[in-house]
Scaffold this motif. Structure first.
Motif, PDB file in Angstrom:
ATOM      1  N   GLN A   3       7.441  -0.855  10.796  1.00 27.01           N
ATOM      2  CA  GLN A   3       7.339  -0.716   9.349  1.00 27.01           C
ATOM      3  C   GLN A   3       7.871   0.643   8.902  1.00 27.01           C
ATOM      4  O   GLN A   3       7.551   1.667   9.508  1.00 27.01           O
ATOM      5  CB  GLN A   3       5.862  -0.828   8.976  1.00 27.01           C
ATOM      6  N   LEU A   6       8.566   5.128   4.467  1.00 27.29           N
ATOM      7  CA  LEU A   6       8.762   5.370   3.043  1.00 27.29           C
ATOM      8  C   LEU A   6       9.829   4.412   2.526  1.00 27.29           C
ATOM      9  O   LEU A   6      10.891   4.271   3.144  1.00 27.29           O
ATOM     10  CB  LEU A   6       9.223   6.825   2.863  1.00 27.29           C
ATOM     11  N   ASP A   9      12.320   1.761  -4.066  1.00 31.32           N
ATOM     12  CA  ASP A   9      12.995   0.570  -4.542  1.00 31.32           C
ATOM     13  C   ASP A   9      13.417   0.758  -5.997  1.00 31.32           C
ATOM     14  O   ASP A   9      12.581   0.771  -6.886  1.00 31.32           O
ATOM     15  CB  ASP A   9      12.051  -0.628  -4.395  1.00 31.32           C
ATOM     16  N   SER A  25      17.471   3.499  -4.250  1.00 25.70           N
ATOM     17  CA  SER A  25      16.702   2.802  -3.217  1.00 25.70           C
ATOM     18  C   SER A  25      16.994   3.454  -1.877  1.00 25.70           C
ATOM     19  O   SER A  25      18.150   3.753  -1.580  1.00 25.70           O
ATOM     20  CB  SER A  25      17.111   1.324  -3.149  1.00 25.70           C
ATOM     21  N   ASN A  53       4.357  11.835  -5.828  1.00 23.80           N
ATOM     22  CA  ASN A  53       3.476  11.413  -6.917  1.00 23.80           C
ATOM     23  C   ASN A  53       3.211  12.532  -7.917  1.00 23.80           C
ATOM     24  O   ASN A  53       2.193  12.559  -8.597  1.00 23.80           O
ATOM     25  CB  ASN A  53       2.144  10.894  -6.365  1.00 23.80           C
ATOM     26  N   THR A  61       9.669   1.314  -7.659  1.00 24.30           N
ATOM     27  CA  THR A  61       8.417   1.597  -6.960  1.00 24.30           C
ATOM     28  C   THR A  61       8.656   2.511  -5.760  1.00 24.30           C
ATOM     29  O   THR A  61       9.739   2.530  -5.189  1.00 24.30           O
ATOM     30  CB  THR A  61       7.766   0.301  -6.432  1.00 24.30           C
ATOM     31  N   GLN A  63       6.868   3.296  -2.072  1.00 27.51           N
ATOM     32  CA  GLN A  63       5.852   2.870  -1.109  1.00 27.51           C
ATOM     33  C   GLN A  63       5.785   3.864   0.039  1.00 27.51           C
ATOM     34  O   GLN A  63       6.802   4.191   0.644  1.00 27.51           O
ATOM     35  CB  GLN A  63       6.193   1.491  -0.562  1.00 27.51           C
ATOM     36  N   GLY A  66       3.672   1.833   3.655  1.00 26.14           N
ATOM     37  CA  GLY A  66       3.499   0.424   3.327  1.00 26.14           C
ATOM     38  C   GLY A  66       2.591   0.149   2.144  1.00 26.14           C
ATOM     39  O   GLY A  66       2.317  -0.997   1.818  1.00 26.14           O
ATOM     40  N   GLU A  67       2.140   1.218   1.476  1.00 27.61           N
ATOM     41  CA  GLU A  67       1.274   1.025   0.322  1.00 27.61           C
ATOM     42  C   GLU A  67       1.868   1.757  -0.866  1.00 27.61           C
ATOM     43  O   GLU A  67       2.702   2.642  -0.691  1.00 27.61           O
ATOM     44  CB  GLU A  67      -0.126   1.603   0.598  1.00 27.61           C
ATOM     45  N   PRO A  68       1.444   1.382  -2.091  1.00 27.83           N
ATOM     46  CA  PRO A  68       1.952   2.111  -3.246  1.00 27.83           C
ATOM     47  C   PRO A  68       1.688   3.602  -3.082  1.00 27.83           C
ATOM     48  O   PRO A  68       0.612   3.996  -2.632  1.00 27.83           O
ATOM     49  CB  PRO A  68       1.148   1.542  -4.420  1.00 27.83           C
ATOM     50  N   GLY A  69       2.679   4.411  -3.429  1.00 29.93           N
ATOM     51  CA  GLY A  69       2.524   5.852  -3.260  1.00 29.93           C
ATOM     52  C   GLY A  69       1.401   6.375  -4.130  1.00 29.93           C
ATOM     53  O   GLY A  69       1.055   5.790  -5.141  1.00 29.93           O
ATOM     54  N   HIS A  73      -2.669   9.179  -0.156  1.00 28.51           N
ATOM     55  CA  HIS A  73      -2.007   9.430   1.121  1.00 28.51           C
ATOM     56  C   HIS A  73      -1.865  10.917   1.416  1.00 28.51           C
ATOM     57  O   HIS A  73      -1.297  11.276   2.435  1.00 28.51           O
ATOM     58  CB  HIS A  73      -0.620   8.811   1.124  1.00 28.51           C
TER      59      HIS A  73
END
Lengths: 318, 421
Positions: A3, A6, A9, A25, A53, A61, A63, A66-69, A73
């Motif tokens: 995975q 970072l 997109d 992207s 952020n 978006t 990520q 694998g999760e929304p920034g 994190h």
């Protein structure tokens, strides 16, 4: 495939009147050193701030892992901003502890690691001194420690090497390589191609907020390679300028002083150029058929107006 | 949350470690003491004055006046005049005039027999605006004339002496249904004292918050911080941290004041009547009102100062930007005297309800007069609601501002910052 660490997109950021980052992207796989390259004002810092952020994208978006920034994190991410600074009146150790707390570390654990890092970078005796008593180079080390103290999985550095003296530059490089060796991922931005070429596994070149090319360094070089000739003069240049300007021989020539990088014209033979140079009286110390340098690719892509990124005198090329 | 706590802790420890904190802790009381004693010193006439009494009387009135003035004491209990009696005669006035001009004499008083009949006398001096001098002369002449008139009417001098025994008006403030032993002077001192401390502390600590914001902004640490915690948390941590420092400062002052007063002997016995400034009696309710309004004022103003720090890029810009905020605070400070004079006037009541003024206005009214608890509650309620609103607005400006560099935003831009999510 594992995975990615970072994923950006179609990320877009607009500021009053202009688009700083335009549908960008990119994908950063784990365990690599990733270079975000571009001339000044290309949108590198804005992109990094969106990753961190600090700015919220107007579109697209981000990520992380694998999760929304987001700030959730922050314990796994280390960040070195472009403009450096610490609290000048605080003691070195206190600054490090405070910033570690911001990353969610507890003070006791942070203290032990901070002292370890300070020792390692030769600042062991300075832990109780105030930041403003330290030299500029020492402060840079302290700031670097603050970004890696919590052992992040992703290290994000904006203009990582700008303003570093050669010694610190080397320390930074060694540490970055060591971190990658331990499976960490490093993303850094720079406009100094020599740095990127030596360090990066992956690169992404952007200009005016748009991506021009990305991929592994090897891929980027391969797809961009025409037949490239590198020439170093040893004093006399002979009739070099006229020969390089001959479009039957070279479609492009990037000459700077004693060095030139040529792109061979289709059907041209490098030996013709060599012969022409020698017979015109030029003395050569190097004549090499090669892949294009990252710098050459960069200049070709970005355009001549960005051919001379602002090379500050204090910037080291270690 | 732990990160907010870390911010609070850093603000507190770094500030308390600084030299200026301890300088304030030690010099602060001296400074406030000076502010309070200065007007008193200025009211004092500055030493015993030489005057002459030109005696044009035929019945010993001149001697009596001279004796009365020579022993007269001023507000501070010190002798006011050194008096010489000069019999009236030709050239006397001219020579005395010359002496006054030569500064050998402060002034001279002309008394004739008409003083008793018509109550007229004349005082010629280089300075006729000296409150203490004029007051003393008038008072003593009135006494002498009063006695003399009664004696003329056949009243026994002994009776007159008894009749002249002074009345001491003891004042008591009625608060919360019980009377407290508090003189008007104490009420005034307390109001004045609280207003000065509130004003300077809110201003100083508010500006502290501002420079802390500005520091993080200019050294860019804020980028690292904001990538780890929300801007609102950062701002909150700052307000709480600096607020804690200010409370700590007050504690130091309170403890040292108690210590000093106890050393002086139980808080200084019976207050002398007529003294303008006295060490006021601070009870628990007053202390609570003070702390509540200090905290309220501090949070309200610090949120605004934080926003000013966030929209500024340099010290200079911040200095300019803080002026409107400081002026807002100054309004109620300057209205203080009117409010002490009549704590229940429309002006005073209005100011104590406006949240930007109430942190100073309400404690002043509280100290100066009896206040219904409902008014205090209403004022505090408005203040707390305003803090919530202002902090919300300020945090939205702060959030955008701390990451902006370059020119200071215009008002329409600020409005847009507040609106955008």
């Amino acid at each position: 495939m594992t995975q990615p660490i970072l994923v950006l997109d179609r990320v877009t950021k607009r500021f009053a009147g202009h688009v700083a980052v335009d549908a960008l992207s990119l994908v950063v796989p784990p365990g690599v050193i990733y270079g975000l390259l571009g001339p000044n004002g290309a949108g590198k810092s804005t992109t990094i701030r969106m990753i961190m952020n600090i700015y919220v994208p107007d579109g697209g978006t981000v990520q992380v892992f694998g999760e929304p920034g987001g700030r959730d994190h922050s314990a796994r991410v280390g960040y070195l901003p472009e403009e450096r600074g610490l609290y000048p009146k605080m003691r070195v150790l206190d600054v490090l502890l405070f910033l570690a707390e911001m990353k969610g570390m507890d003070r006791r654990g942070a203290r032990a690691k901070a002292l370890q890092w300070l020792d390692r970078l030769g600042l062991g005796d300075w832990a109780q001194r105030k930041v403003n008593e330290l030299s500029k180079g020492m402060q840079q080390k302290v700031q670097f420690i603050s970004t890696v103290l919590h052992d992040p999985d992703l290290l994000v550095m904006d203009e990582a090497f700008s303003g570093l003296d050669p010694v610190n530059s080397q320390i930074l490089k060694d540490t970055v390589l060591e971190l990658r060796g331990r499976g960490k991922t490093i993303l850094f931005s720079t406009h100094i191609m020599e740095q990127a070429e030596k360090l990066c596994d992956h690169v992404c070149i952007i200009a005016r907020g748009k991506k021009l090319v990305d991929g592994t360094l090897a891929d980027v070089k391969r797809t961009r390679s025409g037949h490239h000739v590198l020439v170093n003069f040893d004093g006399a240049r002979g009739d070099a300028d006229r020969i390089f300007a001959d479009r039957r021989l070279a479609t492009k020539a990037d000459v700077s002083g004693q060095f030139a990088e040529l792109e061979l014209a289709p059907g041209a033979d490098a030996q013709q150029i060599l012969q022409a140079l020698v017979s015109s009286g030029a003395r050569l110390s190097r004549f090499e058929l090669a892949e294009p340098s990252l710098n050459k690719i960069f200049i070709d892509l970005v355009g001549p107006e960005a051919a001379h990124p602002d090379m500050r005198p204090e910037v080291a090329h270690a | 949350m732990l990160k907010v706590w870390a911010v609070v802790r850093r603000e507190f420890i770094e500030r308390v470690r600084q030299k200026w904190f301890w300088v304030m802790a030690l010099v602060g009381p001296l400074f406030f003491g000076a502010i309070i004693l200065l007007p008193q010193l200025m009211l004092r006439g500055g030493g015993v004055k030489n005057i002459a009494v030109v005696d044009g009387t035929t019945n010993g009135l001149g001697q009596r006046v001279t004796a009365a003035l020579d022993t007269a004491a001023g507000l501070d209990g010190h002798r006011v005049f050194h008096v010489a009696r000069v019999p009236a005669g030709p050239q006397v006035i001219d020579s005395l005039r010359a002496q006054v001009e030569a500064k050998g004499l402060e002034g001279f008083l002309i008394v004739t027999d008409s003083l008793v009949d018509y109550g007229r006398a004349e005082y010629l001096a280089s300075n006729v605006s000296s409150f203490t001098a004029i007051e003393t002369i008038e008072h003593n002449l009135a006494q002498v004339v009063f006695t003399l008139r009664l004696e003329r009417a056949g009243v026994d001098p002994a009776v007159v002496g008894k009749a002249r025994l002074p009345v001491a008006l003891g004042t008591q403030k009625i608060a919360g249904g019980k009377a407290t032993q508090e003189s008007a002077a104490q009420g005034f001192s307390l109001a004045y004292f609280m207003a000065i401390i509130l004003y300077t502390s809110i201003l100083i600590y508010g500006i502290n918050v501002m420079s802390s914001v500005l520091e993080e902004k200019t050294n860019r640490v804020v980028e690292v911080l904001v990538s780890s915690l929300r801007p609102f948390q950062l701002m909150l941590g700052k307000l709480l941290g600096v607020g804690a420092v200010s409370i700590f400062q007050f504690l130091i002052w309170a403890v040292s004041a108690r210590f000093l007063l106890s050393r002086r002997g139980g808080g200084g016995g019976a207050p002398q009547a007529g003294q303008v400034f006295q060490i006021p009696h601070v009870n628990v309710e007053t202390a609570l009102v003070f702390v509540a309004y200090f905290l309220g004022g501090f949070f309200l103003y610090s949120a605004m100062f934080a926003a000013v720090g966030a929209i500024s890029s340099t010290e200079q810009e911040a200095r300019q930007g803080q002026q409107p905020v400081s002026v807002l605070l100054m309004v109620s400070f300057f209205a203080m005297f009117a409010m002490i004079n009549d704590p229940n006037s429309t002006l005073a009541v209005t100011l104590s309800m406006i949240p930007f003024c109430s942190p100073i206005a309400m404690p002043v009214r509280w100290a100066a007069g009896n206040l219904p608890i409902s008014e205090v509650a209403a004022s505090l309620g408005i203040l707390v609601a305003s803090i919530v609103l202002v902090t919300w607005l300020a945090s939205r400006i702060y959030r955008v501002g701390i990451l902006m560099t370059g020119k200071r935003p215009s008002i329409p831009e600020l409005v847009r910052w507040v609106r955008t999510a």
